[in-house]
Scaffold this motif. Structure first.
Motif, PDB file in Angstrom:
ATOM      1  N   THR A   6      -6.969 -46.755  -7.615  1.00  0.00           N
ATOM      2  CA  THR A   6      -7.955 -46.891  -6.538  1.00  0.00           C
ATOM      3  C   THR A   6      -8.266 -48.350  -6.255  1.00  0.00           C
ATOM      4  O   THR A   6      -8.329 -48.775  -5.084  1.00  0.00           O
ATOM      5  CB  THR A   6      -9.241 -46.136  -6.907  1.00  0.00           C
ATOM      6  N   ALA A   7      -8.473 -49.133  -7.311  1.00  0.00           N
ATOM      7  CA  ALA A   7      -8.758 -50.556  -7.111  1.00  0.00           C
ATOM      8  C   ALA A   7      -7.574 -51.284  -6.488  1.00  0.00           C
ATOM      9  O   ALA A   7      -7.750 -52.181  -5.648  1.00  0.00           O
ATOM     10  CB  ALA A   7      -9.130 -51.196  -8.447  1.00  0.00           C
ATOM     11  N   VAL A  45      -7.499 -50.532  -2.744  1.00  0.00           N
ATOM     12  CA  VAL A  45      -8.590 -51.156  -1.987  1.00  0.00           C
ATOM     13  C   VAL A  45      -8.383 -52.661  -1.867  1.00  0.00           C
ATOM     14  O   VAL A  45      -8.679 -53.263  -0.823  1.00  0.00           O
ATOM     15  CB  VAL A  45      -9.935 -50.832  -2.664  1.00  0.00           C
ATOM     16  N   SER A  46      -7.845 -53.300  -2.898  1.00  0.00           N
ATOM     17  CA  SER A  46      -7.701 -54.758  -2.895  1.00  0.00           C
ATOM     18  C   SER A  46      -6.635 -55.198  -1.891  1.00  0.00           C
ATOM     19  O   SER A  46      -5.597 -54.542  -1.723  1.00  0.00           O
ATOM     20  CB  SER A  46      -7.330 -55.247  -4.300  1.00  0.00           C
TER      21      SER A  46
END
Length: 344
Positions: free
Chosen positions: A127-128, A131-132
């Motif tokens: 997920t990170a 998003v990044s």
């Protein structure tokens, strides 16, 4: 200058790794680490079968921390960001400024990886990374690192744009020996990407680079010359000097070959020669040979060295008188004879 190189090198010169390649690299690393962990756990279980439960639990926890946590940290520290999975996928962990990571970066990434990869089965890390903007997970954010691609597909090289014609050769007297290589690299990167930058940002970078270049050469930027045109003209002058230097070195290493004069043998018949230098059959009857400047003949010697052979005449037949003047009687050479001696 350092801020420009380290700040823009990651954005312009490096390609951040995306989620699919990173997930494949992590899967390879986890498969290797879990295999090693299982083998070591089985060996320790057999070796510590006589110990109590508390000692076995302590050994199991220590094995987990050393293999699943300390193993990846040690590998990334010693290999400077290249684990087995990243090496197979062509990835590498670097700092935000593009430099190699150290132990503290690997320690933060490994510690956070236990929570976001092992603890949540990779859900938080995926997920990170999605998003990044640079595909970083939480461990990369806390450690100040970035996973980049080392094997980038080769494309067509972008040439540096030529300078304006009125600036070609104007900076020939400049001394460019004090300009470092990293400044040349930064100038080249700017010139090849200046059309992709914002106008205001590109102008500020060009002014900064031109100021650094003028400080290295000791000659200020001429008035009225745009910073980008000045950089292109100086780079063009450096390339022209490199071409002249290479051409000069090639001429010194490979001088032109001068033909060696070869004298024709004295007394050989003139005539057209074979490619190997031998006369064709037929001798003088094959045709006259043109005079050559490489023929060697002693000074004042106009007579051929091979005199013609005297003509061969047949002896007079019996009963015939020799011609006058050939030694017969009444002739100037002696008495005339019949050509044979009388019997005794």
């Amino acid at each position: 200058m350092n801020e420009l190189v380290t700040g823009d090198a990651v954005v312009l010169g490096l390609q951040p790794a995306r989620l699919p390649s990173r997930a494949l690299a992590i899967a390879i690393d986890l498969a290797v680490v879990l295999t090693v962990f299982v083998l070591i756990s089985i060996g320790l279980a057999v070796a510590t079968v006589s110990l109590d439960e508390a000692a076995s639990a302590a050994i199991a926890v220590a094995t987990f921390l050393l293999v699943l946590v300390g193993g990846p940290i040690a590998v990334e520290t010693l290999s400077q960001g290249r684990s087995l999975g990243k090496l197979a996928c062509g990835l590498r962990v670097v700092r935000d400024d593009g430099g190699p990571i150290r132990f503290r970066h690997a320690l933060v990434r490994g510690s956070m990886g236990v929570v976001e990869i092992l603890g949540t089965f990779g859900v938080v890390a995926c997920t990170a990374s999605l998003v990044s903007a640079r595909g970083r997970r939480i461990g990369d954010v806390f450690a100040g690192t970035l996973v980049v691609r080392e094997r980038v597909p080769t494309g067509r090289a972008v040439a540096v744009p030529p300078p304006p014609p009125w600036l070609v050769g104007r900076f020939a007297p400049l001394d460019l020996s004090a300009v470092p290589d990293d400044l040349w690299l930064a100038i080249r990167q700017y010139l090849t990407r200046m059309h992709q930058l914002d106008a205001a940002v590109g102008r500020s970078i060009a002014e900064r680079l031109s100021g650094d270049l003028a400080a290295r050469t000791g000659v200020p930027v001429p008035q009225g010359v745009p910073a980008a045109a000045y950089l292109a003209a100086v780079v063009n002058e450096r390339q022209a000097r490199d071409v002249r230097r290479v051409a000069s070195a090639a001429r010194l290493n490979h001088p032109p070959q001068t033909p060696v004069p070869v004298a024709s043998p004295v007394g050989t018949p003139s005539g057209p020669a074979r490619p190997g230098g031998l006369p064709l059959p037929g001798g003088p009857t094959a045709g006259p040979r043109a005079a050559s400047p490489w023929d060697v003949r002693p000074a004042g010697d106009d007579v051929p060295h091979t005199a013609p052979a005297p003509p061969v005449t047949a002896p007079p037949r019996a009963g015939t008188a020799p011609a006058e003047g050939t030694g017969g009687a009444g002739g100037p050479e002696g008495p005339r004879t019949t050509g044979f001696a009388p019997p005794a």
